[in-house]
Design an enzyme around this catalytic site. Structure first.
Site, PDB file in Angstrom:
ATOM      1  N   ARG A 155       0.314  -2.764  11.670  1.00 53.49           N
ATOM      2  CA  ARG A 155       0.297  -2.199  10.318  1.00 53.49           C
ATOM      3  C   ARG A 155       0.749  -0.738  10.283  1.00 53.49           C
ATOM      4  O   ARG A 155       0.810  -0.130   9.213  1.00 53.49           O
ATOM      5  CB  ARG A 155      -1.119  -2.299   9.724  1.00 53.49           C
ATOM      6  CG  ARG A 155      -1.654  -3.715   9.686  1.00 53.49           C
ATOM      7  CD  ARG A 155      -3.084  -3.734   9.221  1.00 53.49           C
ATOM      8  NE  ARG A 155      -3.164  -3.514   7.803  1.00 53.49           N
ATOM      9  CZ  ARG A 155      -3.183  -4.480   6.894  1.00 53.49           C
ATOM     10  NH1 ARG A 155      -3.110  -5.722   7.266  1.00 53.49           N
ATOM     11  NH2 ARG A 155      -3.262  -4.185   5.621  1.00 53.49           N
ATOM     12  N   TRP A 204       0.358   4.416   9.181  1.00 49.90           N
ATOM     13  CA  TRP A 204       1.768   4.439   8.792  1.00 49.90           C
ATOM     14  C   TRP A 204       1.843   5.514   7.712  1.00 49.90           C
ATOM     15  O   TRP A 204       1.273   5.366   6.639  1.00 49.90           O
ATOM     16  CB  TRP A 204       2.206   3.078   8.242  1.00 49.90           C
ATOM     17  CG  TRP A 204       3.666   3.023   7.948  1.00 49.90           C
ATOM     18  CD1 TRP A 204       4.668   2.800   8.842  1.00 49.90           C
ATOM     19  CD2 TRP A 204       4.299   3.171   6.665  1.00 49.90           C
ATOM     20  NE1 TRP A 204       5.883   2.813   8.202  1.00 49.90           N
ATOM     21  CE2 TRP A 204       5.690   3.042   6.864  1.00 49.90           C
ATOM     22  CE3 TRP A 204       3.830   3.416   5.380  1.00 49.90           C
ATOM     23  CZ2 TRP A 204       6.613   3.140   5.830  1.00 49.90           C
ATOM     24  CZ3 TRP A 204       4.741   3.513   4.345  1.00 49.90           C
ATOM     25  CH2 TRP A 204       6.114   3.375   4.577  1.00 49.90           C
ATOM     26  N   GLU A 263      20.819 -10.616   6.800  1.00 51.18           N
ATOM     27  CA  GLU A 263      19.695 -10.649   7.746  1.00 51.18           C
ATOM     28  C   GLU A 263      20.122 -10.080   9.102  1.00 51.18           C
ATOM     29  O   GLU A 263      19.377  -9.321   9.731  1.00 51.18           O
ATOM     30  CB  GLU A 263      19.191 -12.099   7.873  1.00 51.18           C
ATOM     31  CG  GLU A 263      18.168 -12.353   8.968  1.00 51.18           C
ATOM     32  CD  GLU A 263      16.879 -11.552   8.832  1.00 51.18           C
ATOM     33  OE1 GLU A 263      16.655 -10.916   7.793  1.00 51.18           O
ATOM     34  OE2 GLU A 263      16.092 -11.544   9.803  1.00 51.18           O
ATOM     35  N   HIS A 277      37.901  -5.648  -2.206  1.00 45.16           N
ATOM     36  CA  HIS A 277      37.643  -4.901  -3.447  1.00 45.16           C
ATOM     37  C   HIS A 277      37.095  -3.495  -3.170  1.00 45.16           C
ATOM     38  O   HIS A 277      36.556  -2.867  -4.064  1.00 45.16           O
ATOM     39  CB  HIS A 277      36.669  -5.680  -4.338  1.00 45.16           C
ATOM     40  CG  HIS A 277      37.227  -6.991  -4.800  1.00 45.16           C
ATOM     41  ND1 HIS A 277      38.264  -7.086  -5.703  1.00 45.16           N
ATOM     42  CD2 HIS A 277      36.922  -8.267  -4.439  1.00 45.16           C
ATOM     43  CE1 HIS A 277      38.557  -8.359  -5.906  1.00 45.16           C
ATOM     44  NE2 HIS A 277      37.755  -9.101  -5.147  1.00 45.16           N
ATOM     45  N   ASN A 316      -6.539   2.912   3.753  1.00 46.29           N
ATOM     46  CA  ASN A 316      -5.252   2.219   3.722  1.00 46.29           C
ATOM     47  C   ASN A 316      -4.874   2.082   2.259  1.00 46.29           C
ATOM     48  O   ASN A 316      -5.633   1.531   1.473  1.00 46.29           O
ATOM     49  CB  ASN A 316      -5.418   0.830   4.373  1.00 46.29           C
ATOM     50  CG  ASN A 316      -4.305  -0.125   4.010  1.00 46.29           C
ATOM     51  OD1 ASN A 316      -3.173   0.279   3.782  1.00 46.29           O
ATOM     52  ND2 ASN A 316      -4.626  -1.408   3.947  1.00 46.29           N
ATOM     53  N   GLY A 317      -3.721   2.641   1.879  1.00 48.52           N
ATOM     54  CA  GLY A 317      -3.298   2.550   0.477  1.00 48.52           C
ATOM     55  C   GLY A 317      -2.818   3.911   0.012  1.00 48.52           C
ATOM     56  O   GLY A 317      -2.475   4.779   0.823  1.00 48.52           O
ATOM     57  N   LYS A 345       4.696  -3.706  10.628  1.00 45.15           N
ATOM     58  CA  LYS A 345       4.906  -5.147  10.457  1.00 45.15           C
ATOM     59  C   LYS A 345       4.522  -5.608   9.064  1.00 45.15           C
ATOM     60  O   LYS A 345       5.190  -6.430   8.467  1.00 45.15           O
ATOM     61  CB  LYS A 345       4.081  -5.883  11.514  1.00 45.15           C
ATOM     62  CG  LYS A 345       4.180  -7.392  11.478  1.00 45.15           C
ATOM     63  CD  LYS A 345       5.485  -7.849  12.056  1.00 45.15           C
ATOM     64  CE  LYS A 345       5.653  -9.350  12.024  1.00 45.15           C
ATOM     65  NZ  LYS A 345       7.084  -9.713  12.074  1.00 45.15           N
ATOM     66  N   GLU A 385      17.223  -2.340  12.059  1.00 44.32           N
ATOM     67  CA  GLU A 385      15.786  -2.190  12.350  1.00 44.32           C
ATOM     68  C   GLU A 385      15.506  -1.842  13.805  1.00 44.32           C
ATOM     69  O   GLU A 385      14.710  -0.949  14.088  1.00 44.32           O
ATOM     70  CB  GLU A 385      15.080  -3.540  12.112  1.00 44.32           C
ATOM     71  CG  GLU A 385      14.344  -3.673  10.829  1.00 44.32           C
ATOM     72  CD  GLU A 385      13.561  -4.973  10.773  1.00 44.32           C
ATOM     73  OE1 GLU A 385      14.124  -6.043  11.106  1.00 44.32           O
ATOM     74  OE2 GLU A 385      12.385  -4.920  10.391  1.00 44.32           O
ATOM     75  N   LYS A 392      18.540  -6.818  10.908  1.00 41.19           N
ATOM     76  CA  LYS A 392      17.961  -6.896  12.248  1.00 41.19           C
ATOM     77  C   LYS A 392      18.549  -5.802  13.138  1.00 41.19           C
ATOM     78  O   LYS A 392      17.830  -5.131  13.866  1.00 41.19           O
ATOM     79  CB  LYS A 392      18.277  -8.282  12.812  1.00 41.19           C
ATOM     80  CG  LYS A 392      17.231  -8.928  13.621  1.00 41.19           C
ATOM     81  CD  LYS A 392      16.177  -9.717  12.907  1.00 41.19           C
ATOM     82  CE  LYS A 392      15.344  -8.963  11.929  1.00 41.19           C
ATOM     83  NZ  LYS A 392      14.489  -9.786  11.127  1.00 41.19           N
ATOM     84  N   CYS A 413      -1.238   0.865   7.174  1.00 42.37           N
ATOM     85  CA  CYS A 413      -2.325   1.354   8.007  1.00 42.37           C
ATOM     86  C   CYS A 413      -3.324   0.224   8.262  1.00 42.37           C
ATOM     87  O   CYS A 413      -3.488  -0.671   7.441  1.00 42.37           O
ATOM     88  CB  CYS A 413      -3.100   2.521   7.391  1.00 42.37           C
ATOM     89  SG  CYS A 413      -2.048   3.870   6.866  1.00 42.37           S
TER      90      CYS A 413
HETATM   91  C1  AGP Z   1      11.766  -8.101   9.003  1.00 48.34           C
HETATM   92  O1  AGP Z   1      12.415  -7.968  10.224  1.00 48.34           O
HETATM   93  C2  AGP Z   1      11.201  -6.887   8.455  1.00 48.34           C
HETATM   94  N1  AGP Z   1      10.338  -6.254   9.378  1.00 48.34           N
HETATM   95  C3  AGP Z   1      10.759  -6.863   7.012  1.00 48.34           C
HETATM   96  O2  AGP Z   1      11.917  -6.846   6.266  1.00 48.34           O
HETATM   97  C4  AGP Z   1       9.833  -7.993   6.487  1.00 48.34           C
HETATM   98  O3  AGP Z   1      10.524  -9.199   6.476  1.00 48.34           O
HETATM   99  C5  AGP Z   1       9.350  -7.628   5.070  1.00 48.34           C
HETATM  100  O4  AGP Z   1       8.612  -6.445   5.132  1.00 48.34           O
HETATM  101  C6  AGP Z   1       8.552  -8.721   4.423  1.00 48.34           C
HETATM  102  O5  AGP Z   1       7.398  -9.033   5.137  1.00 48.34           O
HETATM  103  P1  AGP Z   1       6.593 -10.348   4.820  1.00 48.34           P
HETATM  104  O6  AGP Z   1       7.477 -11.504   5.143  1.00 48.34           O
HETATM  105  O7  AGP Z   1       5.378 -10.296   5.699  1.00 48.34           O
HETATM  106  O8  AGP Z   1       6.241 -10.323   3.372  1.00 48.34           O
END
Ligand code: AGP
Length: 612
Positions: free
Chosen positions: A27, A76, A484, A507, A102-103, A607, A491, A488, A2
């Site tokens: 956020r 969020w 990765e 396996h 926030n929290g 983010k 996501e 991606k 948030c």
């Molecule tokens: C990446 O595409 C993601 N949105 C997510 O995994 C991100 O890398 C992760 O939350 C860590 O964020 P940071 O690098 O700001 O710590």
């Protein structure tokens, strides 16, 4: 998570708060809300909207509500579904107090039942609403003791802003765990989760220390710790800029950021080079300490963790330092064994991720060397770790990390060489070669996107967008890279993607292969690994599965086996993932684009993840 923003000053709170929220939307974007004090009636006016901030802006556009004091929130969801009732600001009984938070208030259920027993009525399912009800003790004679009363009841991590119709000249900011900073302008003060919210308005910033609160009026900020002692917090000058025209002609911010990678790599590399004389100092180390370095621990989440997993190969192969890479959310609660001469490095684009930050804080209490590799100089990690190294990716806005990932790889590759040089394992000539290899690889990263752009856009993306699941495979340094790629794809396209080490296929996961599950395989330039990758590709084709291969020039057998190939010029074997990064991201992006997904703000994500 948030984002929260508060304003006290002239009668302009709406525009400052909405602008701030726009910049903090990374956020969380489940809902948004705004409240301000009507100075004629001394009532709190508020408005909330489900979904992205634009819905709130539209609702507010024809409402003449504004004042000298207000708060805003972009959410969020943690506690309570996405709805207007659960959007912030949360209000107390009779709407006397408004709170943005926030929290997580961990003991909210206990507080709630106590307050309900005393006659309070709750309207939301959020943990945050309890703070608004506790805030009812705020009066026009409010003192620090009232705030101490509130915080003593709360457990968890939180950043809160409170305003009360009984105390119209004060904005209250409380911080425990979650970040909060105060921008000091001329006769106006803006408080926010992140200084981006007020970039361009002021660069005079007071970072509220952990476990402290501030009583803020138009011209004065009084800061106290939770025992009521006055804190003399220095004002920092934070020079950050906010780029308003985010897309610059690209369809999505993510696409723009994919294309920014070559420049971001060059900028990161020249920043590293410039540091040469002061490097160990900035990292909180000494030359002696580096020479004695016996192990490294890299800590991160998501993409940053993947960068760490790839960099493990850099540190172990280039500077021969045993390296372990840990997921922050797991490391924090695992047993800790102290090892002499170990450096702990948090990797984080934002420098705010709670899981990583809490690990670094824990390590700080154990008095072991910590550093952060981050993209945000004004971040909490830079302030709280023993040292830091910056990636120079520029502001990364799209939720899916692209240029932060590639620049992390660059900084870590360079650092591995710099440590090797300090330990006298390599010569200055090799150091320079590493630098040149990185620049060449950055060119390949960009050129390969251009080379395949049209065929991906017109043919491949529409074809692969039809599939409901994918399997990703890689070996050695290519395995974390495959992870990765799978992250991606899930996501931004919501397609189920699972990643395995290619050697593990036989396996068990090989049972999943069928005509409807394409396999994406990333090749290797390591001479020992390539033949094994080839065997894995043959296993896939023997089961008639569809194979997409990212290969290097000269790897003809693999090219012939695959149903779809992307071919890259050869680079240093350890830089294979970096070379493939741009095209992998573009291919994934294009699939999500065909599906019409909300690429820059995918569902359920944010983010910066500032809750554990
Ligand atoms: C990446 O595409 C993601 N949105 C997510 O995994 C991100 O890398 C992760 O939350 C860590 O964020 P940071 O690098 O700001 O710590």
């Amino acid at each position: 998570m948030c984002g929260i923003v508060g304003y006290i000053g002239n009668n302009l709170c709406k525009s400052y708060i909405l602008k701030g929220l726009e910049r903090l939307e990374y956020r969380g974007y489940d809902s948004a809300g705004f409240a301000c004090l009507d100075t004629d009636t001394y009532r709190i006016n508020h408005q909330k909207a489900e979904g992205q901030l634009i819905n709130l802006i539209n609702k507010l556009s024809d409402q003449a509500i504004d004042s000298h004091l207000g708060i805003g929130h972009t959410r969020w969801a943690t506690h309570g579904k996405i709805s207007e009732e659960n959007a912030h600001p949360q209000l107390s009984c009779h709407k006397k107090v408004a709170v943005v938070h926030n929290g997580i208030i961990e003991n909210h259920l206990d507080i709630r039942s106590n307050l309900e027993a005393k006659g309070h009525t709750f309207l939301s399912q959020t943990d945050s609403e309890v703070v608004a009800h506790l805030g009812e003790i705020i009066s026009n004679k409010t003192t620090k003791d009232d705030v101490i009363n509130i915080v003593t009841s709360l457990q968890g991590a939180y950043a809160c802003l409170l305003m009360s119709s009984d105390c119209p000249e004060t904005l209250i900011a409380i911080r425990k765990g979650s970040p909060l900073c105060i921008g000091l302008g001329h006769e106006q003060i803006i408080v926010a989760s992140d200084p981006f919210a007020f970039a361009g308005q002021t660069n005079q910033v007071l970072f509220l220390p952990d476990q402290s609160f501030a009583l803020i009026s138009k011209n004065i900020v009084e800061v106290y710790d939770f025992s009521g002692h006055t804190l003399d917090v220095p004002i920092s000058q934070v020079d950050i800029t906010w780029q308003d025209d985010e897309k610059l002609g690209y369809k999505h911010i993510m696409l723009k950021e994919i294309y920014e990678q070559k420049n971001a790599i060059q900028a990161t590399l020249s920043n590293c080079k410039q540091l040469d004389l002061t490097l160990w100092d900035q990292l909180g180390l000494t030359a002696q300490r580096v020479e004695n370095l016996r192990s490294l621990a890299l800590i991160g989440c998501g993409t940053s963790w993947h960068a760490g997993r790839i960099a493990q190969f850099f540190f172990e192969m280039i500077c021969k330092v045993p390296t372990r890479v840990v997921l922050a959310s797991e490391f924090r609660y695992a047993p800790f064994f102290h090892e002499e001469n170990t450096l702990y490095c948090g990797i984080s684009q934002s420098g705010e991720t709670a899981d990583t930050l809490e690990c670094l804080r824990l390590l700080n209490t154990l008095d072991v060397p910590t550093m952060a590799l981050t993209n945000v100089e004004s971040s909490t990690m830079v302030r709280e770790t023993g040292g830091f190294l910056l990636t120079k990716a520029g502001q990364e806005i799209a939720v899916a990390s692209t240029k932060a990932f590639s620049t992390q790889l660059v900084a870590l590759y360079w650092l591995a060489h710099r440590i090797a040089l300090q330990k006298k394992y390599i010569t200055m000539e090799s150091m320079d070669r590493a630098h040149d290899d990185l620049l060449i690889t950055a060119e390949i990263l960009e050129n390969s996107i251009e080379h395949y752009r049209i065929v991906i856009e017109e043919k491949l993306a529409p074809y692969y967008a039809q599939f409901k699941r994918f399997i990703f495979l890689g070996r050695h340094i290519g395995y974390p890279f495959a992870m990765e790629a799978a992250l991606k794809l899930k996501e931004i396209s919501y397609i189920f993607s699972q990643c395995y080490p290619a050697g593990e296929l036989k396996h068990g996961p090989i049972a999943l292969l069928d005509n409807d599950t394409p396999v994406i395989l990333f090749s290797s330039l390591d001479e020992r690994v390539y033949p094994k990758i080839l065997s894995n590709a043959q296993e896939v084709k023997a089961r008639n599965a569809h194979l997409v291969a990212f290969v290097f020039e000269g790897q003809d057998e693999l090219q012939q086996l695959a149903d779809c190939v992307f071919v890259f010029p050869k680079v240093h074997p350890l830089l294979a993932p970096l070379a493939m990064t741009g095209l992998m991201q573009y291919w994934v992006y294009s699939i999500a684009n065909v599906l019409g997904c909300a690429i820059d703000k995918p569902r359920n994500l944010a983010k910066s993840v500032t809750v554990e």
